[in-house]
Design a protein around this motif. Structure first.
Motif, PDB file in Angstrom:
ATOM      1  N   UNK A  37       0.837  -1.205   0.000  1.00 53.28           N
ATOM      2  CA  UNK A  37       0.000   0.000   0.000  1.00 53.28           C
ATOM      3  C   UNK A  37       0.875   1.260   0.000  1.00 53.28           C
ATOM      4  N   UNK A  38       1.916   1.269   0.822  1.00 51.52           N
ATOM      5  CA  UNK A  38       2.763   2.453   0.875  1.00 51.52           C
ATOM      6  C   UNK A  38       3.708   2.528  -0.326  1.00 51.52           C
ATOM      7  N   UNK A  39       4.102   1.374  -0.844  1.00 50.88           N
ATOM      8  CA  UNK A  39       4.862   1.353  -2.100  1.00 50.88           C
ATOM      9  C   UNK A  39       4.085   2.087  -3.192  1.00 50.88           C
ATOM     10  N   UNK A  40       2.801   1.855  -3.205  1.00 49.46           N
ATOM     11  CA  UNK A  40       1.942   2.457  -4.228  1.00 49.46           C
ATOM     12  C   UNK A  40       1.957   3.991  -4.155  1.00 49.46           C
ATOM     13  N   UNK A  41       2.204   4.532  -2.958  1.00 52.09           N
ATOM     14  CA  UNK A  41       2.280   5.998  -2.833  1.00 52.09           C
ATOM     15  C   UNK A  41       3.449   6.556  -3.649  1.00 52.09           C
ATOM     16  N   UNK A  42       4.520   5.765  -3.768  1.00 51.85           N
ATOM     17  CA  UNK A  42       5.659   6.231  -4.578  1.00 51.85           C
ATOM     18  C   UNK A  42       5.263   6.255  -6.056  1.00 51.85           C
ATOM     19  N   UNK A  43       4.557   5.212  -6.489  1.00 50.52           N
ATOM     20  CA  UNK A  43       4.087   5.211  -7.891  1.00 50.52           C
ATOM     21  C   UNK A  43       3.136   6.387  -8.128  1.00 50.52           C
ATOM     22  N   UNK A  44       2.236   6.643  -7.172  1.00 47.32           N
ATOM     23  CA  UNK A  44       1.329   7.786  -7.290  1.00 47.32           C
ATOM     24  C   UNK A  44       2.127   9.070  -7.489  1.00 47.32           C
ATOM     25  N   UNK A  45       3.140   9.269  -6.639  1.00 40.83           N
ATOM     26  CA  UNK A  45       3.926  10.509  -6.696  1.00 40.83           C
ATOM     27  C   UNK A  45       4.635  10.633  -8.045  1.00 40.83           C
ATOM     28  N   UNK A  46       5.192   9.533  -8.522  1.00 49.41           N
ATOM     29  CA  UNK A  46       5.903   9.570  -9.807  1.00 49.41           C
ATOM     30  C   UNK A  46       4.955   9.961 -10.936  1.00 49.41           C
ATOM     31  N   UNK A  47       3.773   9.363 -10.946  1.00 48.20           N
ATOM     32  CA  UNK A  47       2.848   9.624 -12.053  1.00 48.20           C
ATOM     33  C   UNK A  47       2.170  10.976 -11.926  1.00 48.20           C
ATOM     34  N   UNK A  48       1.842  11.363 -10.691  1.00 48.19           N
ATOM     35  CA  UNK A  48       1.207  12.674 -10.508  1.00 48.19           C
ATOM     36  C   UNK A  48       2.152  13.802 -10.928  1.00 48.19           C
ATOM     37  N   UNK A  49       3.471  13.558 -10.810  1.00 52.34           N
ATOM     38  CA  UNK A  49       4.432  14.567 -11.243  1.00 52.34           C
ATOM     39  C   UNK A  49       4.833  14.406 -12.706  1.00 52.34           C
ATOM     40  N   UNK A  50       4.171  13.477 -13.404  1.00 48.81           N
ATOM     41  CA  UNK A  50       4.450  13.311 -14.828  1.00 48.81           C
ATOM     42  C   UNK A  50       5.827  12.731 -15.124  1.00 48.81           C
ATOM     43  N   UNK A  51       6.375  11.951 -14.187  1.00 48.73           N
ATOM     44  CA  UNK A  51       7.708  11.389 -14.411  1.00 48.73           C
ATOM     45  C   UNK A  51       7.634  10.241 -15.409  1.00 48.73           C
ATOM     46  N   UNK A  52       8.709  10.090 -16.177  1.00 53.05           N
ATOM     47  CA  UNK A  52       8.791   9.083 -17.235  1.00 53.05           C
ATOM     48  C   UNK A  52       9.929   8.120 -16.984  1.00 53.05           C
ATOM     49  N   UNK A  53      10.288   7.464 -18.096  1.00 53.63           N
ATOM     50  CA  UNK A  53      11.307   6.429 -18.077  1.00 53.63           C
ATOM     51  C   UNK A  53      12.704   6.984 -17.805  1.00 53.63           C
ATOM     52  N   UNK A  54      12.886   8.278 -17.931  1.00 49.36           N
ATOM     53  CA  UNK A  54      14.212   8.843 -17.661  1.00 49.36           C
ATOM     54  C   UNK A  54      14.306   9.425 -16.251  1.00 49.36           C
ATOM     55  N   UNK A  55      13.408   8.979 -15.364  1.00 49.49           N
ATOM     56  CA  UNK A  55      13.426   9.464 -13.982  1.00 49.49           C
ATOM     57  C   UNK A  55      14.526   8.785 -13.172  1.00 49.49           C
ATOM     58  N   UNK A  56      14.948   9.482 -12.113  1.00 48.83           N
ATOM     59  CA  UNK A  56      15.834   8.901 -11.106  1.00 48.83           C
ATOM     60  C   UNK A  56      15.101   8.927  -9.768  1.00 48.83           C
ATOM     61  N   UNK A  57      15.082   7.800  -9.079  1.00 52.71           N
ATOM     62  CA  UNK A  57      14.499   7.746  -7.736  1.00 52.71           C
ATOM     63  C   UNK A  57      15.651   7.744  -6.746  1.00 52.71           C
ATOM     64  N   UNK A  58      15.646   8.714  -5.827  1.00 54.91           N
ATOM     65  CA  UNK A  58      16.707   8.805  -4.829  1.00 54.91           C
ATOM     66  C   UNK A  58      16.137   8.456  -3.464  1.00 54.91           C
ATOM     67  N   UNK A  59      16.718   7.458  -2.820  1.00 55.98           N
ATOM     68  CA  UNK A  59      16.293   7.050  -1.482  1.00 55.98           C
ATOM     69  C   UNK A  59      17.110   7.793  -0.450  1.00 55.98           C
ATOM     70  N   UNK A  60      16.452   8.609   0.363  1.00 52.54           N
ATOM     71  CA  UNK A  60      17.118   9.343   1.438  1.00 52.54           C
ATOM     72  C   UNK A  60      16.545   8.826   2.752  1.00 52.54           C
ATOM     73  N   UNK A  61      17.250   7.910   3.375  1.00 54.53           N
ATOM     74  CA  UNK A  61      16.732   7.343   4.618  1.00 54.53           C
ATOM     75  C   UNK A  61      17.406   6.032   4.947  1.00 54.53           C
ATOM     76  N   UNK A  62      16.765   5.272   5.823  1.00 54.52           N
ATOM     77  CA  UNK A  62      17.334   4.003   6.263  1.00 54.52           C
ATOM     78  C   UNK A  62      16.948   2.869   5.330  1.00 54.52           C
ATOM     79  N   UNK A  63      17.039   1.656   5.854  1.00 53.96           N
ATOM     80  CA  UNK A  63      16.817   0.473   5.038  1.00 53.96           C
ATOM     81  C   UNK A  63      15.420   0.385   4.470  1.00 53.96           C
ATOM     82  N   UNK A  64      14.431   0.795   5.250  1.00 52.14           N
ATOM     83  CA  UNK A  64      13.052   0.706   4.766  1.00 52.14           C
ATOM     84  C   UNK A  64      12.868   1.606   3.548  1.00 52.14           C
ATOM     85  N   UNK A  65      13.326   2.829   3.650  1.00 49.51           N
ATOM     86  CA  UNK A  65      13.212   3.767   2.524  1.00 49.51           C
ATOM     87  C   UNK A  65      14.018   3.267   1.326  1.00 49.51           C
TER      88      UNK A  65
END
Lengths: 359, 359
Positions: free
Chosen positions: B78-106
């Protein structure tokens, strides 16, 4: 029975194409481990599930099943999770095999689940629709839809083996057979003018389910796709040609809501739009455009879509995965039977091509 | 600053280790495309997010953020899906970079999202806990939990680059620092008796956050893991050694419910159980077992877990990904500083080792 190999190095796999194939002997060499999860939908369950359960149980494997509702609208993260539930509730591990028995939706979901479960288990495809036999079962693209776009979440996951059985197409509704023919026509339009002639000769026999001709169409379609996928598995270049008609088609599907139109129907009208734009760009003739529409119509597919406001149509197109650095790229036809992927098209002509092919 | 490379052919990537690292210059060569999605949690957001947003905006990139709640219990689909929501709501495409800022869970969630979004986009790790610096940010394992098991759903996804900044550990609660040290101790126990001696010399200074010693511990830990991962990326063999203490530990975490104990705490007690079983098998001495417990205790980690009914403990162990053809395999110690993966252990002695280390 004919056999075609998808050449992907150590992930090379065979596609068996024929009628009344025997799953027990054909699948045996390809099932690693002792656990097989059959994923199917309620429609296919009633027709073919028992046969596969029994065939695989005879191989001494532990078999479990996961039955999803039938339809593209269930190709979501929530229903994907039901496959994970089934795998874990049955105590399946890393040596599991997930077998997709169904059309493109089942193949995409079961394939994606197999890619993610325990970070990757084995996968087998038994496509039961013409569309999934000629398209989604070759090449390893799997995934699910998101409310903001089709196939937005997924993985590349190659199967161990594919079984394409023409006998299973006998139960396919005519509308779905036509939808499959849309992808068959696509291979002709994008790269094989001779295949287009063949289809023009045999379209009525294909619609009448001539098993030999259907197997030939599936073989030629899969051979086209297999060659392209072997050259460009991750779609860095040439593979994008397989999306002829898809950027327009995805916009139609997204606007209408997944499931209103079949994927193949949307692609059919999308190919008309792509051909129309190619004609407006001066690359193909009016006669070529007419020939494109004609073969699509003869396959009992739509050549126009309902009226969709242009700004919404364009917004859906901009979500396409082929958008690179904010620049839309389209698969268009340089000539009939030769597609290219290009960002060098006239946006005004594209708008005209969209509007000209709405009802 | 030290640099370590994880050697994975065309997916080779660097880990930068130091204090007060400069993200703008270090990340620039590794951000492909124009879109960067920063994924973090509410805790890290307050401390470090703004600095990274500004640094990356200075590179002329479009930056968007996705803030998740803090904790292992949110590592779900369910929370993973929030990342997909954010990517699509911001119009991100195949050339996006996802940066994890946090601990192991993030890192696990952002990494898995980057593996699945559009079937794979770019990924960068900025681990802000000791545990994620020495473990989860190296090697490409990403994923989410399922109610029936930890990390059951995921992907192998290698980052473009990892930034491990010791200055960010200053804000880490002492309990989480200790949890990170559990994984550091693991590398010593499984493959480096000399590193164990080094840790015995420096444990108090590490707990007191001596930045130079911490960087040294992170470097040596990552070097161990990088060497193993380069040999065996997909865990066909040697990589399983990195799970020392984890099969027992996962059972503890699963029983208590994710988030009750920190992952490192469960691994710490799991390593005691593995060492205890190794001693009962006659492979290590009682003195070796005592030494194992001692270094774990000195890191302020638990060496016993709460009472867990044996049948439940075993049931959780049987969900482990190392189960192959129904056979449980464990990582045990042939001698101190030399682990093996084996199915040849006495199940009764294993039960004794579990029961002997419960409070």
């Amino acid at each position: 029975m004919q056999t075609l190999h998808v050449e992907l190095g150590d992930r090379r796999y065979p596609i068996f194409i024929g009628s009344h194939l025997k799953p027990q002997e054909l699948l045996e060499p390809y099932i690693k481990g002792q656990q097989v999860m059959l994923v199917t939908n309620t429609t296919v369950q009633a027709l073919y599930l028992q046969h596969y359960v029994e065939s695989i149980e005879k191989l001494g494997k532990k078999v479990a099943t996961c039955i999803l509702p039938d339809g593209e609208k269930y190709k979501t993260i929530e229903y994907l999770n039901l496959i994970f539930d089934a795998l874990l509730e049955n105590g399946f591990n890393r040596d599991a095999t997930v077998l997709a028995l169904g059309g493109g939706v089942i193949g995409d979901m079961a394939g994606f689940a197999s890619a993610c479960f325990q970070r990757g288990v084995y996968f087998i495809q038994v496509p039961t629709t013409l569309l999934s036999q000629v398209d989604s079962s070759v090449g390893g693209k799997t995934g699910i839809n998101h409310p903001l776009g089709k196939n937005m979440i997924g993985a590349f996951q190659q199967p161990q083996v594919v079984l394409a059985d023409m006998a299973q197409l006998r139960t396919l509704p005519p509308r779905e057979l036509s939808a499959g023919l849309a992808e068959v026509i696509k291979y002709a339009l994008l790269g094989d003018a001779e295949f287009l002639l063949w289809l023009e000769q045999h379209m009525e026999a294909l619609l009448a389910q001539d098993a030999t001709l259907l197997a030939e169409a599936v073989y030629r379609s899969c051979a086209h796709k297999a060659r392209i996928v072997a050259n460009d598995e991750k779609e860095q270049g040439e593979r994008a040609l397989l999306n002829l008609g898809h950027t327009f088609g995805h916009a139609i599907e997204s606007y209408l809501g997944y499931g209103e139109w079949l994927h193949g129907e949307a692609v059919a009208t999308g190919m008309v739009m792509a051909a129309d734009l190619s004609q407006r760009m001066g690359w193909i003739s009016l006669a070529d455009l007419a020939r494109t529409k004609k073969i699509i119509q003869r396959a009992k597919l739509p050549i126009v879509c309902p009226q969709i406001p242009l700004d919404e149509f364009l917004a859906y197109m901009s979500h396409d995965k082929k958008v690179l650095n904010g620049q839309l790229r389209l698969v268009l036809m340089k000539q009939l039977g030769q597609a290219i992927i290009t960002k060098d098209f006239d946006v005004e002509l594209m708008k005209q091509a969209i509007l000209a092919n709405q009802a």
